[in-house]
Scaffold this motif. Structure first.
Motif, PDB file in Angstrom:
ATOM      1  N   THR A  12      16.566 -13.012  51.767  1.00  0.00           N
ATOM      2  CA  THR A  12      16.935 -13.603  50.449  1.00  0.00           C
ATOM      3  C   THR A  12      16.259 -13.140  49.521  1.00  0.00           C
ATOM      4  N   ILE A  19      14.914 -21.584  46.347  1.00  0.00           N
ATOM      5  CA  ILE A  19      14.942 -21.348  47.613  1.00  0.00           C
ATOM      6  C   ILE A  19      14.486 -22.518  48.574  1.00  0.00           C
ATOM      7  N   TYR A  52       8.513 -17.260  54.362  1.00  0.00           N
ATOM      8  CA  TYR A  52       9.082 -18.395  54.062  1.00  0.00           C
ATOM      9  C   TYR A  52       8.299 -19.618  54.380  1.00  0.00           C
ATOM     10  N   HIS A  61       8.042 -16.363  49.615  1.00  0.00           N
ATOM     11  CA  HIS A  61       8.913 -16.048  48.430  1.00  0.00           C
ATOM     12  C   HIS A  61       8.690 -16.899  47.315  1.00  0.00           C
ATOM     13  N   PRO A 306      20.794 -19.335  50.276  1.00  0.00           N
ATOM     14  CA  PRO A 306      19.373 -19.396  49.592  1.00  0.00           C
ATOM     15  C   PRO A 306      18.981 -20.718  49.257  1.00  0.00           C
TER      16      PRO A 306
END
Length: 657
Positions: A12, A19, A52, A61, A306
């Motif tokens: 992503t 996100i 993540y 992210h 996403p």
């Protein structure tokens, strides 16, 4: 190792906000239930380089505001679903921009996967660079902080690298980086060091945690590389570049290694990274059935949006396949494949630099296609295999015989084993004479191409004729063999001042010597039959080879009346004292330029099967339906008829001890 897995990609971009903003525990769990999923690989770090979850070893992210990895693991575990964790090892675009000096370089100083920083895509890291320390820290962080059920590391393998780090190391060791073998040797050591460091890091934190290093293909003949994993995941998306021949070839090799393995396909119409693309449910039903018919568990690739919301259509699609797998699992655990024939893989014998980048190789792919279409029970083997386990060993097109292979084959012959060799197979390595006795002497390459073959017996579907042979041929003469057919040369080769018609010159009816010969050790066919079948698909080629195999296998374990696109395997569950005969049928069709799809699955009726077995069979039934199937057993042969085959049917044979 679970049967019904999903590999949930989540590569992503940092340019996308919000996100995971729509991630919902219940919706996530509901989709896993809808899909009958019992294991899902979730992301720690993607190809873009982002984590993540909160991290000290990397950067989370920028569009993510919570621990998505933890939320997924906890939600899945709450409903009994396992969660291996994915870490992008070879690609990390965020870091590539910061440290381009850590990237793999070609001799021309170009990067890969993309060659510059103005093209969209990723750049691959050299694992001999300081990047490895960064990666190991990321692995340790996941292993220590999360209840992962395994670690999946992606985009790795033995590489040739000319980055400044690798060149400096070679020179420091007294080597010459201009020597390709020296560069390859360092690539081998670099990969072995990487896998060892990953193992040490994980074992120090969670001993016994499953580890898999993915390179997109399990190389046949490199057991050392395979055993750097705790299990194998055979990435093989038929519509994504692998094709429908790759998985049977790869699986028939993997099952000989004694490791748990799964077949990884995708839900996509094409391949990874496709949002909004879907296969027909029948395609996934067939591909999942193909996995379990070959002794594998199943994995289906998906990609999470996403925003973190699981796609309902995807999990309804996956559920259509996995609902059936769930009903069949009991007959698919602790199995071993039954095989009459061993295909000695060209990939396992010939150096990779001579094969190119194909995931199958034409000779191996053509051979597997013929064996499947001929309903021959087979394994794909390497040089470490025990030849004595088989009745016939196939040497397809390009297998040179060195001293080690000659010893194995001579011992095999002494035990009554037979060989089917084609093309240049059987010739001494580096020479032009046969290293094993196949009843013929090689004279030269045949100067005519294409040429023709006229068998002494009519082919089943095509009768008697001179059949075109496009592949490279060998000119031979008999020593102690018997000719089963003869070559007919054309009048001349096609060239500027001597050509005929639109393609090639017709046969002249001149006898060009034997084209296929039989001896005490087996049968030799003087053309590259399997490469030719992979590229041309001529029916005559298949019928010639199957004629030879039927001569070599008068007491084949299985005969089945499946159509050409059918697949039959025979697995044994020794602990349960039963055999499981898998029958599959689907016919892929080409859509677009290079995409083969399965949509309609037509039923096949009244499939007759004969099995020669060493046990007395007590009962035969259809699984998972548990419907008794009438059978008869005489002189060691069990016979039954399957009234209807729709996609996949298991026939179970319980036997006496």
């Amino acid at each position: 190792m679970r049967f019904r897995q999903v590999h949930l990609d989540f590569h992503t971009s940092e340019a996308i906000p919000g996100i995971g903003s729509h991630f919902d525990k219940k919706q996530f769990q509901d989709m896993l239930k809808t899909g009958y999923v019992d294991s899902i690989t979730v992301f720690s770090k993607c190809h873009h380089g982002w984590s993540y979850h909160p991290t000290q070893a990397n950067i989370m992210h920028p569009g993510l505001s919570f621990d998505l990895l933890k939320a997924m693991i906890e939600a899945a575990h709450e409903i009994g679903v396992k969660t291996p964790v994915y870490i992008s090892a070879g690609l990390d675009e965020k870091t590539a921009v910061q440290h381009p000096e850590w990237l793999i370089r070609s001799k021309e100083d170009r990067t890969n996967w993309v060659g510059d920083f103005l093209s969209p895509g990723y750049h691959q890291f050299c694992l001999n660079s300081p990047y490895l320390d960064l990666l190991i820290a990321q692995v340790e962080e996941v292993a220590a902080n999360y209840d992962a059920d395994g670690i999946f590391l992606d985009i790795v393998g033995v590489r040739e690298c000319y980055c400044h780090t690798c060149i400096a190391q070679i020179r420091k060791e007294g080597g010459d980086p201009r020597n390709i073998e020296t560069v390859r040797s360092l690539g081998e050591r670099t990969y072995a060091n990487y896998t060892n460091r990953v193992k040490q890091a994980i074992e120090a934190i969670k001993p016994g945690m499953p580890i898999f290093h993915n390179g997109g293909h399990i190389r046949r003949g490199r057991r050392d590389l395979a055993h750097m994993n705790t299990h194998l995941e055979l990435e093989s998306l038929p519509t994504g570049g692998w094709g429908y021949d790759h998985f049977p070839l790869s699986a028939r090799y993997a099952q000989t290694l004694g490791m748990d393995f799964l077949g990884m396909t995708g839900k996509f119409h094409t391949t990874w990274g496709e949002f909004g693309g879907y296969k027909h449910p029948n395609a996934l039903r067939y591909e999942a059935a193909l996995s379990i018919a070959n002794g594998a568990r199943c994995s289906i690739g998906d990609q999470l949006h996403p925003a973190g919301l699981m796609d309902t259509a995807t999990y309804e699609l996956i559920g259509a396949a996995y609902r059936e797998v769930a009903e069949k699992e009991a007959w698919c655990v602790n199995v071993r494949n039954i095989a009459d024939v061993a295909l000695l893989s060209v990939e396992a014998v010939v150096p990779p630099e001579e094969l190119g980048d194909a995931k199958t190789g034409d000779a191996d792919a053509g051979a597997v296609r013929m064996l499947l279409e001929g309903n021959i029970l087979f394994d794909v083997i390497d040089m470490n295999a025990d030849f004595s386990s088989y009745k016939v060993v196939i040497l397809p097109d390009a297998i040179p015989v060195d001293d080690a292979l000659k010893r194995k084959l001579d011992s095999f012959f002494e035990q009554g084993g037979k060989v089917l060799a084609t093309g240049r197979s059987g010739l001494a390595k580096g020479g032009d004479s046969f290293a094993i006795d196949l009843g013929v002497r090689r004279l030269s390459d045949n100067p005519y191409q294409p040429d023709y073959y006229r068998p002494t017996e009519a082919l089943p579907a095509l009768g008697s004729a001179a059949f075109i042979m496009y592949g490279r041929g060998q000119r031979i003469e008999l020593t102690n063999g018997t000719a089963l057919g003869f070559r007919e040369d054309p009048y001349f080769n096609r060239e500027a001042f001597a050509f005929c018609s639109h393609q090639h010159t017709p046969n002249s009816a001149r006898n060009g010597g034997p084209g296929m010969a039989e001896s005490a050790n087996g049968i030799y066919i003087a053309w590259d039959m399997f490469t030719d079948y992979a590229t041309k698909g001529s029916l005559a080629l298949k019928e010639i080879v199957l004629y030879a195999l039927h001569r070599l296998l008068p007491s084949a374990t299985m005969r089945a009346s499946l159509p050409a696109q059918g697949i039959a395997t025979l697995q044994e569950q020794p602990e349960e004292r039963r055999y499981v005969n898998h029958l599959l049928y689907a016919s892929p069709v080409r859509r677009g330029a290079k995409v083969e799809v399965i949509e309609d699955i037509l039923p096949v009726h009244d499939v007759n099967v004969e099995l020669r077995l060493p046990h007395s069979v007590r009962q035969v039934y259809l699984a998972p339906q548990m419907t008794p199937l009438p059978f008869e057993q005489t002189d060691g042969t069990v016979r039954y008829t399957v009234p209807k085959l729709e996609c996949h049917q298991m026939i179970v044979l319980d036997y006496e001890t």
